[in-house]
Write a protein that holds these residues in place. Sequence first.
Motif, PDB file in Angstrom:
ATOM      1  N   SER A 177       0.839  -1.195   0.000  1.00 44.73           N
ATOM      2  CA  SER A 177       0.000   0.000   0.000  1.00 44.73           C
ATOM      3  C   SER A 177       0.878   1.250   0.000  1.00 44.73           C
ATOM      4  O   SER A 177       2.061   1.218   0.347  1.00 44.73           O
ATOM      5  N   GLY A 178       0.254   2.354  -0.360  1.00 48.75           N
ATOM      6  CA  GLY A 178       0.965   3.629  -0.329  1.00 48.75           C
ATOM      7  C   GLY A 178       0.054   4.738  -0.788  1.00 48.75           C
ATOM      8  O   GLY A 178      -0.999   4.512  -1.393  1.00 48.75           O
ATOM      9  N   SER A 179       0.441   5.965  -0.479  1.00 46.40           N
ATOM     10  CA  SER A 179      -0.344   7.116  -0.918  1.00 46.40           C
ATOM     11  C   SER A 179       0.569   8.319  -1.072  1.00 46.40           C
ATOM     12  O   SER A 179       1.611   8.425  -0.407  1.00 46.40           O
ATOM     13  N   ARG A 180       0.157   9.216  -1.955  1.00 44.68           N
ATOM     14  CA  ARG A 180       0.891  10.463  -2.189  1.00 44.68           C
ATOM     15  C   ARG A 180      -0.086  11.504  -2.689  1.00 44.68           C
ATOM     16  O   ARG A 180      -1.043  11.187  -3.404  1.00 44.68           O
ATOM     17  N   THR A 181       0.161  12.761  -2.339  1.00 42.19           N
ATOM     18  CA  THR A 181      -0.579  13.883  -2.897  1.00 42.19           C
ATOM     19  C   THR A 181       0.413  14.788  -3.600  1.00 42.19           C
ATOM     20  O   THR A 181       1.393  15.244  -2.994  1.00 42.19           O
ATOM     21  N   LEU A 182       0.177  15.030  -4.866  1.00 43.04           N
ATOM     22  CA  LEU A 182       1.083  15.825  -5.700  1.00 43.04           C
ATOM     23  C   LEU A 182       0.395  17.138  -6.040  1.00 43.04           C
ATOM     24  O   LEU A 182      -0.737  17.144  -6.529  1.00 43.04           O
ATOM     25  N   HIS A 183       1.066  18.249  -5.758  1.00 45.93           N
ATOM     26  CA  HIS A 183       0.517  19.576  -5.960  1.00 45.93           C
ATOM     27  C   HIS A 183       1.256  20.270  -7.099  1.00 45.93           C
ATOM     28  O   HIS A 183       2.446  20.039  -7.314  1.00 45.93           O
ATOM     29  N   ALA A 184       0.556  21.146  -7.801  1.00 43.25           N
ATOM     30  CA  ALA A 184       1.214  21.900  -8.857  1.00 43.25           C
ATOM     31  C   ALA A 184       0.420  23.145  -9.212  1.00 43.25           C
ATOM     32  O   ALA A 184      -0.768  23.044  -9.546  1.00 43.25           O
ATOM     33  N   PRO A 185       1.046  24.334  -9.146  1.00 41.90           N
ATOM     34  CA  PRO A 185       0.447  25.519  -9.758  1.00 41.90           C
ATOM     35  C   PRO A 185       0.863  25.595 -11.223  1.00 41.90           C
ATOM     36  O   PRO A 185       1.954  25.154 -11.586  1.00 41.90           O
ATOM     37  N   SER A 186      -0.011  26.112 -12.059  1.00 42.77           N
ATOM     38  CA  SER A 186       0.286  26.291 -13.480  1.00 42.77           C
ATOM     39  C   SER A 186      -0.138  27.698 -13.886  1.00 42.77           C
ATOM     40  O   SER A 186      -1.215  28.160 -13.498  1.00 42.77           O
TER      41      SER A 186
END
Length: 690
Positions: free
Chosen positions: A421-430
Amino acid sequence: MLRGIAVAAVLVTVAAPARAQARADTARYRLDSLQVAVTRAAVHPGRLPVALTRVGRAQIQDARPLLGLDEALAAVPGLVINNRYNPSVGSRIVMRGLGARAAFGVRGLRVLVDGVPLTMPDGQTNLNNLDLGSAGAIHILRGPASALFGNAAGGVIAIETEPAPGPFSAEARFGAGDQDAGSLTQLTRLQLKAGQMVGRAGYIASASHLDAAGFRDHSRTRQSVFNGRFTFDATSATELSLVLNAVDMPVAESPGALPIDSARLRPRMAWPNNARTRSGEAMRQVQAAVRVRHAFTRGSTDLTIYGIRRTLENPLPFGVIDLERSAGGVRALYELPLGAGGAVIAGFDTEAQRDDRLEFANEAGAAVGEARRDQQDRVTNFGPFAQAHVAAGAFGVTAGARYDAVHFETVDRRGVEPDESGSRTLHAPSVMLGVIYATRLGTVFGNIATSFQTPTTTELINAPPAAGQPCCPTGFNRGLEPQRALSTEVGLRNAAPDWQYEVVAYRMRVTDALVPFQVPDAEGREFFRNAGRTRHQGVEISAARELGRGTAVQAAYALTDVRFRDDGDDESTLEGNRVPGIPRHQLYLGGTWSPGPVTFGAELRHAARQFTNDLNTVSSPAHTVLDVRAEAHVDAGYASISPFVIVNNVLDRQYYGSVTVNAAAARFFEPAPGLNLHLGARIRTGAWRR
């Protein structure tokens, strides 16, 4: 023998009755008549500081097999569509060097149909459900568009179903092809289409069935597609649209890529292990959407709610994958017109995806043993955005911004160690900023923009094995980062009624580029790593000219130079090498000629060699392919009959339609057919008759 059949077919078509009316397939379009779907605003496209291409209905449908986007979009500069001739994995689409990593489907680009995303929340796109036989236009935004579309927006392809005709109209279309095998029964395609406006309601419905034996061994396809759109003007200010799309593909065999010796000597062969494991897929998908647009005294709203259900059984050399996918989302936008043709838009996209994934050992195409992977993959995304178009005389300015948060989570349901199992949150402004200036010679434009691409679920769940450890699976890849890009672009375009051209130069810096690779112990399984930096730069030139009397010519050229600047690997030195899977030069020349009863067309495509691996030690050679076609139009009472003939690869060149980048055991090459013939006819009534 085949050449004789082709010549005879052309002569039969030319002999159509003299009263037939010519139907020119031209590249002509007028930018000032467009409402460009890829820009999400009803702004005059000539006032937008971005590289845009539109392909019209005639270029998509007239005298075409309607098998893939490569037929309709060959003249778009900077866009590479590699036909793998492998229905299980589909075409590989690369725009300005973005998307080259795709082992199957499409990466790095946003694809929409009637405003509904085909691109999933994690950034991957499957094109199995496209129905080009009912497409009225395709809009292409070349270059980063994350400020409007978020994840995987290195470019946008927006397909629009043709509008409902006024009176009841119907079309029946049949095509058959030999696929370089000498028999016209190798491929058959049947399509039935109808449309009508009844008061304030309109509909268009299309159903097609494809049955193909395939150019190569173990490459059979059987597929049925339905595409329907219903519109209703509830009031003078409110429009309701319902969209339904369904595909059933019970057979799609995968012949696999070949090493160079096999590809040269036996291009029809399937890789033995692919045939032994019966690699391929069986897939079903249903997609539905509701769209409501309402105009106020000042401004308008656009709301779309959609859902997707997909099931997939996917035997591969390393195992059998059983996948059930549910996905959907909401797209909301408010637009406020400004003076002088400007506008302000603001809105949000929210999406969710859930995959229930099982993986078993593969024994002659059957799943055997205990599940070695039993997991649920979830993706959610939320992205608010805003953009303003301001015009003042000859000047125009466009500015936009968006912020995306993409959450990935994998839940391992096996109940054994190690837990994957695993989790990640990836953020990005454009962000995006662009300007235009209209001159007598044309419109000068320029922009600077950022974009990002997260890894997809299938890329995140395949962590490569550690040195000395057995393969696979090895769980959630916590070290894989999003790919980010900063792009600058300048261009000049003109859109006179009979003469259009566009010249664009761009430079893009990509950090943490997602690069695929394979390992010897896991044949057919792709892994991914981040390269440090890559540099993309190029020039795109396109021109179209209407010469009168049914004659038109079109040309396009693209220089695409993509290189590693920092390979992100301390143990290798790839700096300066070209990123594989991208031809440096591409040329397109096309034209149509209507001397009276028949319209003739010809297209010549040239692609320079492309490297197949990061080391640049192996390359796929350059190739030039010539296709010709002819279509007649014969009136027959209340209907019209349009027979057509297509001869592909007239020069019978041996070439490779696509490559598998960084493949293990040097299995890079995916052969394309030699000289092949496609015959067909369509019968039309009502408004489509004209």
